[in-house]
Design an enzyme around this catalytic site. Structure first.
Site, PDB file in Angstrom:
ATOM      1  N   GLY A 135       0.823  -1.213   0.000  1.00  0.00           N
ATOM      2  CA  GLY A 135       0.000   0.000   0.000  1.00  0.00           C
ATOM      3  C   GLY A 135       0.854   1.258   0.000  1.00  0.00           C
ATOM      4  O   GLY A 135       1.052   1.906   1.033  1.00  0.00           O
ATOM      5  N   SER A 137       1.022   3.655  -3.286  1.00  0.00           N
ATOM      6  CA  SER A 137       0.426   4.713  -4.118  1.00  0.00           C
ATOM      7  C   SER A 137      -0.947   5.150  -3.621  1.00  0.00           C
ATOM      8  O   SER A 137      -1.720   4.355  -3.078  1.00  0.00           O
ATOM      9  CB  SER A 137       0.265   4.213  -5.553  1.00  0.00           C
ATOM     10  OG  SER A 137       1.478   3.718  -6.028  1.00  0.00           O
ATOM     11  N   GLU A 252      12.238  -4.027  -4.851  1.00  0.00           N
ATOM     12  CA  GLU A 252      11.145  -4.154  -5.813  1.00  0.00           C
ATOM     13  C   GLU A 252      11.681  -3.925  -7.224  1.00  0.00           C
ATOM     14  O   GLU A 252      11.350  -4.647  -8.158  1.00  0.00           O
ATOM     15  CB  GLU A 252      10.043  -3.140  -5.483  1.00  0.00           C
ATOM     16  CG  GLU A 252       8.883  -3.199  -6.463  1.00  0.00           C
ATOM     17  CD  GLU A 252       7.745  -2.248  -6.120  1.00  0.00           C
ATOM     18  OE1 GLU A 252       7.887  -1.460  -5.161  1.00  0.00           O
ATOM     19  OE2 GLU A 252       6.725  -2.295  -6.817  1.00  0.00           O
ATOM     20  N   GLU A 371      10.766   7.447 -16.254  1.00  0.00           N
ATOM     21  CA  GLU A 371      11.192   8.854 -16.124  1.00  0.00           C
ATOM     22  C   GLU A 371      11.735   9.116 -14.719  1.00  0.00           C
ATOM     23  O   GLU A 371      12.753   9.796 -14.545  1.00  0.00           O
ATOM     24  CB  GLU A 371      10.028   9.797 -16.429  1.00  0.00           C
ATOM     25  CG  GLU A 371       9.590   9.807 -17.892  1.00  0.00           C
ATOM     26  CD  GLU A 371       8.785   8.572 -18.314  1.00  0.00           C
ATOM     27  OE1 GLU A 371       8.266   7.858 -17.427  1.00  0.00           O
ATOM     28  OE2 GLU A 371       8.690   8.308 -19.523  1.00  0.00           O
TER      29      GLU A 371
HETATM   30  C1  LIG Z   1       0.359  -2.984 -12.865  1.00  0.00           C
HETATM   31  C2  LIG Z   1       0.632  -2.037 -11.761  1.00  0.00           C
HETATM   32  C3  LIG Z   1       0.747  -2.529 -10.476  1.00  0.00           C
HETATM   33  C4  LIG Z   1       0.962  -1.658  -9.419  1.00  0.00           C
HETATM   34  N1  LIG Z   1       1.030  -2.175  -8.158  1.00  0.00           N
HETATM   35  C5  LIG Z   1       1.142  -1.331  -7.111  1.00  0.00           C
HETATM   36  C6  LIG Z   1       1.092  -1.822  -5.786  1.00  0.00           C
HETATM   37  O1  LIG Z   1       0.946  -3.032  -5.560  1.00  0.00           O
HETATM   38  N2  LIG Z   1       1.181  -0.969  -4.773  1.00  0.00           N
HETATM   39  C7  LIG Z   1       1.341   0.366  -4.966  1.00  0.00           C
HETATM   40  O2  LIG Z   1       1.420   1.093  -3.998  1.00  0.00           O
HETATM   41  N3  LIG Z   1       1.385   0.890  -6.211  1.00  0.00           N
HETATM   42  C8  LIG Z   1       1.296   0.066  -7.288  1.00  0.00           C
HETATM   43  N4  LIG Z   1       1.315   0.573  -8.557  1.00  0.00           N
HETATM   44  C9  LIG Z   1       1.373   2.034  -8.725  1.00  0.00           C
HETATM   45  C10 LIG Z   1       2.664   2.571  -9.327  1.00  0.00           C
HETATM   46  O3  LIG Z   1       3.689   2.543  -8.400  1.00  0.00           O
HETATM   47  C11 LIG Z   1       2.360   4.005  -9.808  1.00  0.00           C
HETATM   48  O4  LIG Z   1       1.469   3.888 -10.910  1.00  0.00           O
HETATM   49  C12 LIG Z   1       3.606   4.732 -10.247  1.00  0.00           C
HETATM   50  O5  LIG Z   1       4.408   5.057  -9.163  1.00  0.00           O
HETATM   51  C13 LIG Z   1       3.279   6.012 -11.057  1.00  0.00           C
HETATM   52  O6  LIG Z   1       2.380   6.842 -10.403  1.00  0.00           O
HETATM   53  P1  LIG Z   1       1.088   7.392 -11.157  1.00  0.00           P
HETATM   54  O7  LIG Z   1       0.385   6.241 -11.727  1.00  0.00           O
HETATM   55  O8  LIG Z   1       0.371   8.255 -10.206  1.00  0.00           O
HETATM   56  O9  LIG Z   1       1.638   8.264 -12.349  1.00  0.00           O
HETATM   57  P2  LIG Z   1       2.158   9.857 -12.333  1.00  0.00           P
HETATM   58  O10 LIG Z   1       3.075   9.966 -11.203  1.00  0.00           O
HETATM   59  O11 LIG Z   1       0.937  10.671 -12.333  1.00  0.00           O
HETATM   60  O12 LIG Z   1       2.898   9.893 -13.669  1.00  0.00           O
HETATM   61  C14 LIG Z   1       2.305  10.207 -14.944  1.00  0.00           C
HETATM   62  C15 LIG Z   1       3.427  10.440 -15.948  1.00  0.00           C
HETATM   63  O13 LIG Z   1       4.186  11.593 -15.564  1.00  0.00           O
HETATM   64  C16 LIG Z   1       5.541  11.284 -15.456  1.00  0.00           C
HETATM   65  N5  LIG Z   1       6.169  12.050 -14.373  1.00  0.00           N
HETATM   66  C17 LIG Z   1       5.724  12.205 -13.101  1.00  0.00           C
HETATM   67  N6  LIG Z   1       6.578  12.952 -12.393  1.00  0.00           N
HETATM   68  C18 LIG Z   1       7.593  13.273 -13.218  1.00  0.00           C
HETATM   69  C19 LIG Z   1       8.794  14.030 -13.076  1.00  0.00           C
HETATM   70  N7  LIG Z   1       9.151  14.580 -11.924  1.00  0.00           N
HETATM   71  N8  LIG Z   1       9.593  14.150 -14.160  1.00  0.00           N
HETATM   72  C20 LIG Z   1       9.256  13.588 -15.357  1.00  0.00           C
HETATM   73  N9  LIG Z   1       8.144  12.860 -15.542  1.00  0.00           N
HETATM   74  C21 LIG Z   1       7.325  12.710 -14.485  1.00  0.00           C
HETATM   75  C22 LIG Z   1       5.577   9.788 -15.148  1.00  0.00           C
HETATM   76  O14 LIG Z   1       6.825   9.214 -15.490  1.00  0.00           O
HETATM   77  C23 LIG Z   1       4.428   9.299 -16.020  1.00  0.00           C
HETATM   78  O15 LIG Z   1       4.882   9.118 -17.316  1.00  0.00           O
HETATM   79  C24 LIG Z   1       1.102  -0.270  -9.645  1.00  0.00           C
HETATM   80  C25 LIG Z   1       1.016   0.217 -10.948  1.00  0.00           C
HETATM   81  C26 LIG Z   1       0.793  -0.647 -11.994  1.00  0.00           C
HETATM   82  C27 LIG Z   1       0.671  -0.080 -13.367  1.00  0.00           C
END
Ligand SMILES: Cc1cc2nc3c(=O)[nH]c(=O)nc-3n(C[C@H](O)[C@H](O)[C@H](O)COP(=O)(O)OP(=O)(O)OC[C@H]3O[C@@H](n4cnc5c(N)ncnc54)[C@H](O)[C@@H]3O)c2cc1C
Lengths: 386, 373
Positions: A135, A137, A252, A371
């Protein structure tokens, strides 16, 4: 010389143990997602053999070969671990158990947990009795993970947790969750976070599955409404949970980067091309496959190098961001190639390749996006400003 | 196999080499030679020989330091960082490996002289614009008890300044090839200088009815590969190491510049567009570093099965070095395009090294073949 002999002896003993104990049905390698044994209280074994294989390995500590014996492992050295994997591959044996407990929580507890926490939580992970989910995100905290807002208040004899997590893989199937929560709202964002362990059966915890583009719905939204958590379930120091979180992320990332061979079925690309109708005759596919083969082989050796490096005491550290970035981008390339080689054959939902291909797109998002990995390298490895 | 991390000796060797070359042969050394119209510095080679570098692969019984291929890779990598020009690859790596495959007195004598730094070699394989040993046409006709060599070789690296040449010749209509070891001053051998973009020594060599005897053959007649294959692989691995060094030299310059150069009131390294490209490049260099070390280990410990490791190293090194120099020029802006600045030397050397001893396509095809394509 002595160590060498010991290893030979170790290999022979292990080989005969595996031959005697690995059920025939478990000798089909990592056949696909449905062959994985995740364990946990509610686990439905896909066959009696899957259970036998898990129990026999757990008894020897071989579900977590490098963990100390006291916590359910076999206490293997890196050389012995290498031999273990070689011998498993030789039999084409399935990995007896896979889980977030093994990949993520275990290493974090071994590093930051109290003796009591290790004894309480690690052996059930090793035996496949308790399944964990992660837990981290939240809707407002993805790449900017330290911006998380799930509230955790000190109520004297317990903690009180309120908030929401998202993308929690397998939350609906897990028994426990390790979560990042905010224990100090006034401190700078990295300094008010704690790492807590929560029983998913606690009152006030609910989950709602989310469907993925691959058709599967392995992850969920997770809600905490006035969830009471016993005081001894914080790992590490209160408000210093970020240290634990980062350490765990390193593991991880290594796990995700090593998963490449698994997703592609670990097959040589030449064989994939030969089976396709255009075979080796499409110059574009052939050239992409050749480049990919070069890059994949060099990357696999790089994983070995960093394991060697970790063993000789030089940590992997921020280079795990490099491994995660390179491994997941390669994996995406590999599945793109598999799809292109298969043509319309792979477009059938039942074919299996399309869901696999779609699933790989998450590799460069989960566990920190590509990224974000590049930003870590630029700042921490290269020392670039800003 | 020994672990894929540098041993303590290898680390010490790299440190020592870096210290020495930083003083004796920085990029300005190459620049000065070029400005004088020269391609080699014989004093520098004498010093390298004294430190045991010329004899890095020569057995101790022949006066060498016998440090092995991984160590040769360490030295080549350090030389690559500052674009050091020397007979190291042609003589100390390729010729020494070839001579080592033959256990006769003459080859032992040559090995001794190589280790002392008193004899240098070039390797003459190419006849077209690409590396293709199987396509060798230069003929060695049998005549009496010996042979007559007739034909032309191209892209003979270090050929203008060395004493002897290993030349691959056809001795039969089928696939029979033979390797000859001939002094450049033999009658009928002539050289045409080819001023190369990397400011190093390369020539075309013309063999006009050159007489050779059985004594001039390295190894056996009609069997060049027993001797040549290990020599080529040693050379390809060391050249890959040089290119990896070149990539990290260019990369270091670039990262330094990203921190120094200001535009819009901030160091340009604060721009994420550049940060991510620099980070990507670093990731590529890390993966290539592994392939280089792995090739050295394979050549030392399992030389009969090193082809895949060597081609993997050369292919990766070409890809990474070319990326490093392209990004190096681009991220320096206008100054990167000037002759007064060093980056151009890196770009030109990368182009030449990419072609020498097999280009990307050649080595990727080797990898593919060995991986069941
Ligand atoms: C299949 C799957 C399983 C997952 N399992 C888990 C889980 O078990 N537990 C958990 O806690 N989370 C989990 N996640 C969540 C995952 O860790 C997040 O999706 C990830 O950290 C990205 O966050 P976001 O989706 O909010 O994207 P955002 O952070 O909103 O990113 C959107 C885009 O913006 C870019 N971006 C953001 N900030 C910057 C920056 N500073 N510079 C340049 N580019 C940037 C990103 O690279 C991306 O391309 C999972 C995700 C997936 C897809």
């Amino acid at each position: 010389m002595n160590g060498h002999l010991d290893l030979k002896d170790f290999r022979e003993k292990l080989r005969s143990w595996l031959e005697q104990n690995c059920p025939e049905e478990m000798r089909d390698g990592a056949a696909g997602d449905d062959s994985i044994c995740w364990g946990g209280k509610n686990w439905n074994f896909t066959s009696p053999a899957q259970k036998t294989w898990l129990d026999r390995c757990a008894e020897q500590g071989l579900t977590v070969p490098t963990w100390p014996k006291a916590f359910g492992g076999a206490g293997l050295s890196r050389d012995q671990e290498k031999i273990f994997h070689e011998e498993m591959r030789r039999l084409n044996a399935r990995t007896p158990l896979q889980s977030f407990g093994i990949w993520m929580l275990g290493p974090a507890l071994l590093q930051f947990g109290t003796e009591e926490q290790k004894l309480r939580y690690l052996p059930p992970i090793a035996r496949g009795e308790v399944r964990w989910c992660q837990g981290y995100s939240e809707p407002g905290a993805g790449s900017d993970l330290a911006g998380l807002q799930t509230k955790c208040e000190d109520k004297g004899d317990h903690w009180l947790v309120n908030g929401q997590k998202v993308w929690t893989s397998y939350a609906d199937k897990a028994d426990w969750i390790f979560a990042l929560v905010r224990t100090d709202r006034d401190a700078p964002k990295h300094k008010g976070i704690s790492f807590v362990l929560i029983d998913m059966e606690s009152k006030g915890v609910t989950t709602r599955p989310i469907r993925l583009i691959s058709g599967a719905s392995p992850f969920c939204e997770t809600f905490f409404d006035d969830v009471q958590v016993p005081k001894d379930q914080v790992v590490g120091t209160v408000n210093r949970g970020w240290d634990v979180a980062k350490y765990l992320l390193t593991h991880e990332r290594e796990m995700i980067s090593a998963g490449g061979a698994l997703m592609g079925g670990g097959r040589a690309l030449g064989a994939v091309l030969k089976e396709s109708e255009t075979g080796l005759s499409d110059p574009i596919q052939l050239s992409e496959a050749m480049r990919l083969e070069v890059d994949s082989l060099a990357f696999e050796l790089t994983l070995e190098r960093f394991k060697d490096q970790a063993e000789s005491g030089q940590g992997v550290g921020d280079a795990s961001a490099m491994l995660k970035y390179m491994g997941t981008e390669l994996n995406k390339r590999r599945l793109e190639m598999v799809m292109a080689a298969a043509g319309s054959d792979a477009l059938d939902w039942n074919d299996g390749r399309a869901p696999n291909w779609l699933r790989t797109k998450a590799n460069s998002i989960e566990g920190g996006t590509s990224e974000v990995m590049l930003s870590i390298v630029s700042k921490r490895v290269l020392g670039l400003p800003g | 196999m020994t672990k894929l991390v540098r041993t303590e000796e290898e680390t010490l060797l790299a440190d020592a080499a870096r210290g020495f070359l930083g003083d004796a042969a920085p990029v300005s050394h190459l620049r000065a030679l070029r400005d004088k119209g020269e391609t080699q510095d014989s004093d520098l080679w004498a010093q390298m020989a004294q430190m045991g570098w010329a004899g890095v692969l020569v057995p101790e019984t022949c006066g060498g330091s016998e440090m092995g291929h991984a160590a040769a890779g360490v030295l080549a990598e350090e030389m690559g960082k500052t674009l050091v020009t020397s007979p190291f690859l042609s003589t100390a790596v390729i010729a020494a490996t070839a001579l080592k495959q033959v256990a006769n007195d003459r080859s032992k004598e040559s090995l001794k002289q190589i280790a002392q730094g008193t004899m240098t070699y070039a390797l003459a394989i190419d006849e077209s614009s690409k590396f293709q040993p199987d396509g060798t046409a230069l003929a060695a006709h049998r005549e009496g008890n010996g042979f007559r060599l007739e034909g032309q070789k191209r892209f003979v690296v270090d050929g203008g300044t060395s004493d002897r040449v290993l030349v691959l010749a056809r001795t039969g209509d089928d696939k029979s090839l033979t390797l000859f070891d001939i002094p450049f001053d033999r009658s009928g051998v002539s050289r045409v200088a080819r001023p190369m973009i990397d400011s190093r020594d390369a020539v075309d060599v013309i063999f006009d009815r050159v007489e050779a005897t059985g004594d001039d053959i390295l190894g056996s007649v009609d069997d060049a590969m027993t001797v040549l294959k290990p020599a080529l692989e040693a050379g390809q691995a060391a050249l890959a190491a040089e290119m990896a060094g070149l990539a990290s030299g260019a990369f270091e310059m670039t990262v330094t510049y990203l921190k120094e150069r200001k535009q819009f009131g901030v160091p340009i390294g604060a721009f994420q567009a550049l940060q991510h490209r620099a980070a990507h490049l670093w990731c590529e260099t890390e993966v290539t570093t592994t392939a280089i070390l792995h090739a050295g280990r394979k050549l030392d410990e399992d030389p009969g099965n090193a082809t895949l490791a060597v081609s993997l190293a050369k292919a990766r090194a070409i890809q990474t070095a070319q990326l490093a120099v392209r990004e190096g020029v681009q991220m320096h802006g206008g100054i990167g395009m000037t002759d007064a600045f060093d980056m151009g030397f890196y770009m030109k050397r990368a182009r030449v090294a990419a072609e020498w001893l097999g280009d990307y396509g050649y080595h990727a095809a080797q990898v593919a073949k060995l991986r069941g394509f």
